[in-house]
Write a protein that holds these residues in place. Structure first.
Motif, PDB file in Angstrom:
ATOM      1  N   LEU B  11       0.808  -1.203   0.000  1.00 56.27           N
ATOM      2  CA  LEU B  11       0.000   0.000   0.000  1.00 56.27           C
ATOM      3  C   LEU B  11       0.841   1.253   0.000  1.00 56.27           C
ATOM      4  CD1 LEU B  11      -2.741  -1.205   2.416  1.00 56.27           C
ATOM      5  CD2 LEU B  11      -2.778  -1.080  -0.037  1.00 56.27           C
ATOM      6  N   ASP B  12       2.116   1.076   0.134  1.00 52.29           N
ATOM      7  CA  ASP B  12       3.002   2.225   0.086  1.00 52.29           C
ATOM      8  C   ASP B  12       3.316   2.522  -1.367  1.00 52.29           C
ATOM      9  OD1 ASP B  12       6.239   2.937   1.570  1.00 52.29           O
ATOM     10  OD2 ASP B  12       4.862   4.122   0.354  1.00 52.29           O
ATOM     11  N   ASN B  13       2.913   3.701  -1.788  1.00 54.01           N
ATOM     12  CA  ASN B  13       3.012   3.946  -3.222  1.00 54.01           C
ATOM     13  C   ASN B  13       4.391   4.358  -3.681  1.00 54.01           C
ATOM     14  OD1 ASN B  13       0.443   3.335  -4.000  1.00 54.01           O
ATOM     15  ND2 ASN B  13      -0.350   5.318  -3.390  1.00 54.01           N
ATOM     16  N   ARG B  14       5.267   4.556  -2.719  1.00 54.99           N
ATOM     17  CA  ARG B  14       6.526   5.127  -3.167  1.00 54.99           C
ATOM     18  C   ARG B  14       7.380   4.155  -3.921  1.00 54.99           C
ATOM     19  NH1 ARG B  14       8.824   7.352   2.154  1.00 54.99           N
ATOM     20  NH2 ARG B  14       7.543   5.620   2.853  1.00 54.99           N
ATOM     21  N   GLY B  15       7.529   2.983  -3.339  1.00 57.89           N
ATOM     22  CA  GLY B  15       8.431   2.073  -4.035  1.00 57.89           C
ATOM     23  C   GLY B  15       7.962   0.647  -3.970  1.00 57.89           C
ATOM     24  N   TYR B  16       6.914   0.380  -4.665  1.00 57.47           N
ATOM     25  CA  TYR B  16       6.437  -0.988  -4.635  1.00 57.47           C
ATOM     26  C   TYR B  16       7.344  -1.831  -5.498  1.00 57.47           C
ATOM     27  CZ  TYR B  16       3.513  -5.001  -5.415  1.00 57.47           C
ATOM     28  OH  TYR B  16       3.040  -6.263  -5.487  1.00 57.47           O
ATOM     29  N   SER B  17       7.849  -2.891  -4.928  1.00 59.47           N
ATOM     30  CA  SER B  17       8.801  -3.692  -5.687  1.00 59.47           C
ATOM     31  C   SER B  17       8.360  -5.134  -5.782  1.00 59.47           C
ATOM     32  CB  SER B  17      10.176  -3.628  -5.020  1.00 59.47           C
ATOM     33  OG  SER B  17      10.041  -3.988  -3.667  1.00 59.47           O
ATOM     34  N   GLY B  18       7.090  -5.351  -5.682  1.00 61.11           N
ATOM     35  CA  GLY B  18       6.630  -6.728  -5.772  1.00 61.11           C
ATOM     36  C   GLY B  18       6.201  -7.045  -7.185  1.00 61.11           C
ATOM     37  N   PRO B  19       5.558  -8.174  -7.328  1.00 68.12           N
ATOM     38  CA  PRO B  19       5.122  -8.561  -8.677  1.00 68.12           C
ATOM     39  C   PRO B  19       4.034  -7.605  -9.192  1.00 68.12           C
ATOM     40  CG  PRO B  19       4.319 -10.101  -7.032  1.00 68.12           C
ATOM     41  CD  PRO B  19       5.268  -9.211  -6.333  1.00 68.12           C
ATOM     42  N   LEU B  20       4.093  -7.333 -10.453  1.00 70.98           N
ATOM     43  CA  LEU B  20       3.166  -6.388 -11.061  1.00 70.98           C
ATOM     44  C   LEU B  20       2.099  -7.121 -11.839  1.00 70.98           C
ATOM     45  CD1 LEU B  20       5.712  -3.870 -12.513  1.00 70.98           C
ATOM     46  CD2 LEU B  20       4.455  -3.664 -10.412  1.00 70.98           C
ATOM     47  N   VAL B  21       0.956  -6.510 -11.882  1.00 67.23           N
ATOM     48  CA  VAL B  21      -0.112  -7.035 -12.722  1.00 67.23           C
ATOM     49  C   VAL B  21      -0.398  -6.000 -13.787  1.00 67.23           C
ATOM     50  CG1 VAL B  21      -2.579  -7.497 -12.768  1.00 67.23           C
ATOM     51  CG2 VAL B  21      -1.177  -8.467 -10.968  1.00 67.23           C
ATOM     52  N   ILE B  30      -8.104  -2.282  -6.984  1.00 64.61           N
ATOM     53  CA  ILE B  30      -9.280  -1.881  -6.204  1.00 64.61           C
ATOM     54  C   ILE B  30      -9.134  -0.395  -5.929  1.00 64.61           C
ATOM     55  CG2 ILE B  30     -10.479  -2.229  -4.029  1.00 64.61           C
ATOM     56  CD1 ILE B  30      -9.866  -5.017  -4.086  1.00 64.61           C
ATOM     57  N   GLU B  31     -10.277   0.299  -5.950  1.00 62.38           N
ATOM     58  CA  GLU B  31     -10.194   1.745  -5.816  1.00 62.38           C
ATOM     59  C   GLU B  31      -9.744   2.171  -4.438  1.00 62.38           C
ATOM     60  OE1 GLU B  31     -14.115   1.902  -6.428  1.00 62.38           O
ATOM     61  OE2 GLU B  31     -14.037   1.635  -8.587  1.00 62.38           O
ATOM     62  N   THR B  32      -9.254   3.399  -4.381  1.00 56.39           N
ATOM     63  CA  THR B  32      -8.687   3.878  -3.116  1.00 56.39           C
ATOM     64  C   THR B  32      -9.682   3.875  -1.985  1.00 56.39           C
ATOM     65  OG1 THR B  32      -7.574   5.414  -4.570  1.00 56.39           O
ATOM     66  CG2 THR B  32      -7.160   5.636  -2.229  1.00 56.39           C
ATOM     67  N   ALA B  33     -10.878   4.323  -2.282  1.00 58.40           N
ATOM     68  CA  ALA B  33     -11.855   4.421  -1.196  1.00 58.40           C
ATOM     69  C   ALA B  33     -12.147   3.039  -0.629  1.00 58.40           C
ATOM     70  CB  ALA B  33     -13.130   5.069  -1.719  1.00 58.40           C
ATOM     71  N   THR B  34     -12.362   2.092  -1.536  1.00 56.66           N
ATOM     72  CA  THR B  34     -12.658   0.734  -1.070  1.00 56.66           C
ATOM     73  C   THR B  34     -11.456   0.145  -0.362  1.00 56.66           C
ATOM     74  OG1 THR B  34     -13.790   0.617  -3.189  1.00 56.66           O
ATOM     75  CG2 THR B  34     -13.829  -1.334  -1.822  1.00 56.66           C
ATOM     76  N   ARG B  35     -10.309   0.438  -0.876  1.00 58.37           N
ATOM     77  CA  ARG B  35      -9.100  -0.075  -0.244  1.00 58.37           C
ATOM     78  C   ARG B  35      -8.969   0.425   1.183  1.00 58.37           C
ATOM     79  NH1 ARG B  35      -4.202   2.117  -2.880  1.00 58.37           N
ATOM     80  NH2 ARG B  35      -5.492   2.260  -4.723  1.00 58.37           N
ATOM     81  N   ASP B  36      -9.271   1.691   1.382  1.00 55.80           N
ATOM     82  CA  ASP B  36      -9.184   2.233   2.734  1.00 55.80           C
ATOM     83  C   ASP B  36     -10.194   1.575   3.653  1.00 55.80           C
ATOM     84  OD1 ASP B  36      -8.494   5.635   1.657  1.00 55.80           O
ATOM     85  OD2 ASP B  36      -7.195   3.910   2.034  1.00 55.80           O
ATOM     86  N   ARG B  37     -11.385   1.341   3.127  1.00 52.09           N
ATOM     87  CA  ARG B  37     -12.369   0.692   3.974  1.00 52.09           C
ATOM     88  C   ARG B  37     -11.926  -0.704   4.360  1.00 52.09           C
ATOM     89  NH1 ARG B  37     -14.455   5.011   3.696  1.00 52.09           N
ATOM     90  NH2 ARG B  37     -16.210   5.637   2.432  1.00 52.09           N
ATOM     91  N   ILE B  38     -11.310  -1.391   3.421  1.00 48.85           N
ATOM     92  CA  ILE B  38     -10.864  -2.757   3.722  1.00 48.85           C
ATOM     93  C   ILE B  38      -9.810  -2.731   4.814  1.00 48.85           C
ATOM     94  CG2 ILE B  38      -9.641  -4.736   2.786  1.00 48.85           C
ATOM     95  CD1 ILE B  38     -10.902  -4.164   0.126  1.00 48.85           C
ATOM     96  N   THR B  39      -8.822  -1.875   4.646  1.00 52.66           N
ATOM     97  CA  THR B  39      -7.735  -1.923   5.624  1.00 52.66           C
ATOM     98  C   THR B  39      -8.144  -1.366   6.972  1.00 52.66           C
ATOM     99  OG1 THR B  39      -6.962   0.083   4.569  1.00 52.66           O
ATOM    100  CG2 THR B  39      -5.789  -1.922   4.053  1.00 52.66           C
TER     101      THR B  39
END
Lengths: 467, 237
Positions: B11-21, B30-39
């Motif tokens: 969720l850290d947008n600065r340096g995501y270094s995992g697998p990409l889709v 998933i949209e930001t708003a929904t993502r925030d609700r989930i977390t």
């Protein structure tokens, strides 16, 4: 002798005197009516506090009259309630809910003392905590817990009539020591002794009820967590309905029905796919065909199409009434079924039942928007034609050589408003005598000949012979 | 791939270094708003902490309904939370296929979860290939909507995933239509088991039309009964 002037009325007007203005630092003049108000307010204050009070060991009824006797003492410190005054350990301490009430009760009294009062309850609390038994301090914590729970305890109901807000009374410093030992000594009347016993008894009841309430809370929480762990209740759900109760998702209840339902859905899907395919093919065909036409044919088709669209739109649109307001359908929310149905409504031809035909109204009232009727500066602007001060199209008529004219007459100056006598000869009314002259000059050489013909219409009345 | 238990690095947008889709951080599917609700939800914080692909199965088999967000405050369902967990884990494709096929035989909500994940992350032709067999599965699913629970079926859910633009509180990325892929030769036209019946029905209709044009009433009647008969045969079969 003039009638005697009443004593305090130094003014000579009959107007009632205004109330005296408040000046800070000056004593406020008190009337009798004010004092009556004070008492009423005190009683009102005591009433609402009564239901709020929970689980305080209620002092027994008989202490109340004693309390009222001590009301009028006004030393600077040492305000207590009767409970603290008389009861020994475990006497309930003034609750936070009671504090603001206590303060409002005291604001009616001289203001000098109010600064001291917030300090007092805390002092009292500290004093008590040293001596109280563990039950007392427990009670305090439990009280604060209980206080937060507004509903659900039935244990309070019995104590409600007994619990009343006790007016804080002042006790002199020398008499203030509220230890159990001193309480035994301070038995000026018989009432402290039964008070002690009753307060003990009440405290037991209160404590017991507290414990019951606690256990109830505990069981509810445990039930909740158990349900959540079992997966039935969701993690944030407040209601207790399990999803299974509402919608059943067990398979195999009726395999044939389910299978046929599935077939129906599958067929619908296939049909939908097929129709999409057909539509797509049609469109491709159409594109191909248009490509093969020439440019003119394409344009002709386009024009046709547009004309057809326009006609459809216009015929669906009803003719609006004279000077009616135009309501636009709106450009949003077109894709819902409901909105589509609403969009198809005929708004232009719609008539409200009581609508008046504006042509019957006087000129002044012929406005499109009736809210502007009677307002200052209204300009009656309906259309451009009315604003035109010139003669509409008259110039076209007047131009020479334009096909508009009557060819026979030749020139036409501005002859409309002119009286009949001043019209050129040809334009007089046709009924009048028309004279054209032609002269034949005999004596001189006829340079020109003028023809004169006289056409005279004579109306002759022949009196009919009467038989 | 530095996998952290609480997925804070996804969720850290600065340096995501995992697998990409598709070149992006999968959490952004998933949209930001929904993502925030989930977390922010209790389920995520308590139950989805430190899951891996195997322990996620334990949670998934406890699911009792699918859905996006519900209620006025847009609470996320456990289904959505687990889907988001899958997106942060990005397991291998064959794991997902295992979920879908083998695990899904027994637990339908696991299958629905895997289908949702596939729709979000796989390539278009693979999506069609893996999800179309599910159109034959007609098990009931409970769906939680904003205010109530409704009943739906697995094939309906998969159909929604394939055709609609939004499902379960997420915007599904635009899937090229099947036709396009067929034109590109990546897919073959879909063969449905009911296709044969549908064709048979169409033929009967055509025959009936032809007879109408000829104007022979008796033949009409005969063809109608025959078509009805053939339909009932196919129903019984």
């Amino acid at each position: 002798m003039p009638p005697p002037i009443p004593a305090h009325q130094k003014r000579f007007t009959a107007n009632p005197t205004r109330p005296a203005r408040y000046r800070p630092g000056k004593a406020v003049p008190e009337d009798e009516s004010d004092e009556n108000l004070e008492d009423e307010e005190e009683e009102e204050v005591s009433q609402p506090v009564q239901p709020q009070r929970r689980l305080q060991a209620p002092p027994a009824g008989p202490t109340r009259p004693q309390a009222e006797d001590e009301e009028e003492e006004d030393d600077e410190e040492g305000f207590v309630t009767e409970d603290e005054d008389d009861a020994d350990g475990g006497a309930p301490l003034p609750k936070p809910a009671a504090k603001p009430v206590a303060q409002t009760a005291r604001t009616l009294q001289p203001s000098a003392q109010t600064s001291a009062t917030p300090v007092i309850p805390e002092q009292k609390q500290d004093g008590h905590e040293d001596e109280d038994e563990s039950a007392g301090s427990e009670e305090e914590e439990e009280e604060s817990e209980e206080g937060s729970e507004e509903e659900g305890s039935t244990s309070e109901e019995d104590e409600a009539p007994q619990r009343r807000f006790q007016r804080p009374t002042f006790i002199k410093k020398t008499e203030r020591k509220p230890t159990s030992a001193s309480n035994a000594d301070v038995s000026e009347s018989a009432t402290p002794a039964p008070e002690i016993a009753s307060s003990h008894h009440n405290e037991d009841i209160a404590a017991r009820r507290l414990r019951e309430a606690e256990s109830l809370i505990k069981t509810t929480i445990e039930k909740d967590t158990a349900a959540r762990l079992a997966g039935r209740k969701d993690w944030d759900d407040d209601d207790d309905l399990p999803p299974e109760a509402l919608v059943d998702d067990t398979d195999g209840l009726d395999p044939e029905a389910e299978h046929s339902a599935w077939r129906l859905r599958e067929l619908h899907r296939l049909k939908r796919d097929r129709e999409a395919m057909i539509a797509r093919e049609k469109e491709l065909e159409e594109i191909e065909r248009r490509r093969n036409l020439t440019v003119e044919e394409r344009e002709a088709e386009d024009k046709e199409y547009i004309a057809k669209q326009k006609e459809e739109r216009e015929e669906g649109r009803a003719k609006s009434a004279y000077l009616s307001k135009y309501h636009h359908k709106g450009a949003f929310f077109m894709d819902d079924e409901e909105s589509a149905r609403l969009a198809k409504r005929d708004l232009i031809g719609a008539k409200f039942a009581d609508d008046v035909d504006k042509s019957t109204l006087p000129e002044y009232m012929r406005i499109r928007d009736m809210t502007k009727l009677g307002k200052k500066g209204r300009t009656r602007y309906t259309d451009l034609k009315g604003q035109d001060t010139g003669r509409f199209g008259d110039e076209v008529k007047r131009w020479r050589g334009s096909g508009y004219n009557d060819r026979n007459d030749g020139q036409r100056d501005d002859i409309r408003g002119v009286d009949d006598r001043f019209l050129p000869d040809n334009d007089r009314e046709r009924g009048g005598p028309q004279i054209t002259f032609t002269f034949a000059a005999e004596t001189e050489k006829a340079l020109f000949q003028l023809k004169v013909s006289i056409k005279v219409e004579v109306e002759v009345e022949i009196p009919s012979t009467q038989v | 791939m530095s996998h952290r238990a609480d997925a804070s690095n996804t969720l850290d947008n600065r340096g995501y270094s995992g697998p990409l889709v598709r070149g992006q951080n999968p959490a952004t599917l998933i949209e930001t708003a929904t993502r925030d609700r989930i977390t922010d939800s209790l389920y995520w914080k308590e139950q989805c902490f430190g899951l891996n692909a195997a322990t996620l199965l334990d949670r998934a088999v406890e699911l009792t309904y699918i859905g996006g967000t519900y209620g006025v405050g847009m609470k996320p369902t456990p289904f959505l939370c687990l889907a988001f967990k899958l997106l942060t884990l990005v397991p291998d494709n064959d794991i997902i296929l295992e979920y879908l096929n083998a695990g899904g035989e027994e637990w339908k909500y696991l299958r629905a979860l895997a289908a949702f994940y596939i729709r979000l992350t796989f390539d278009p032709d693979e999506i069609y290939k893996t999800l179309e067999p599910l159109l034959l599965d007609s098990r009931k699913l409970r769906r939680r909507r904003k205010e109530e629970y409704t009943l739906t079926h697995m094939d309906e859910f998969v159909d929604d995933l394939l055709t609609k633009e939004r499902s379960c509180a997420t915007s599904l990325w635009k899937l090229p239509s099947r036709q396009v892929l067929e034109d590109l030769e990546k897919l073959e036209p879909r063969e449905s088991p009911l296709q044969a019946e549908l064709d048979a029905m169409d033929e009967d209709e055509e025959m009936a039309d032809a007879d109408d044009r000829n104007g022979h009433a008796s033949e009409n009647g005969r063809s109608r009964t025959s078509s009805v008969g053939s339909r009932s045969d196919s129903d019984a079969g």
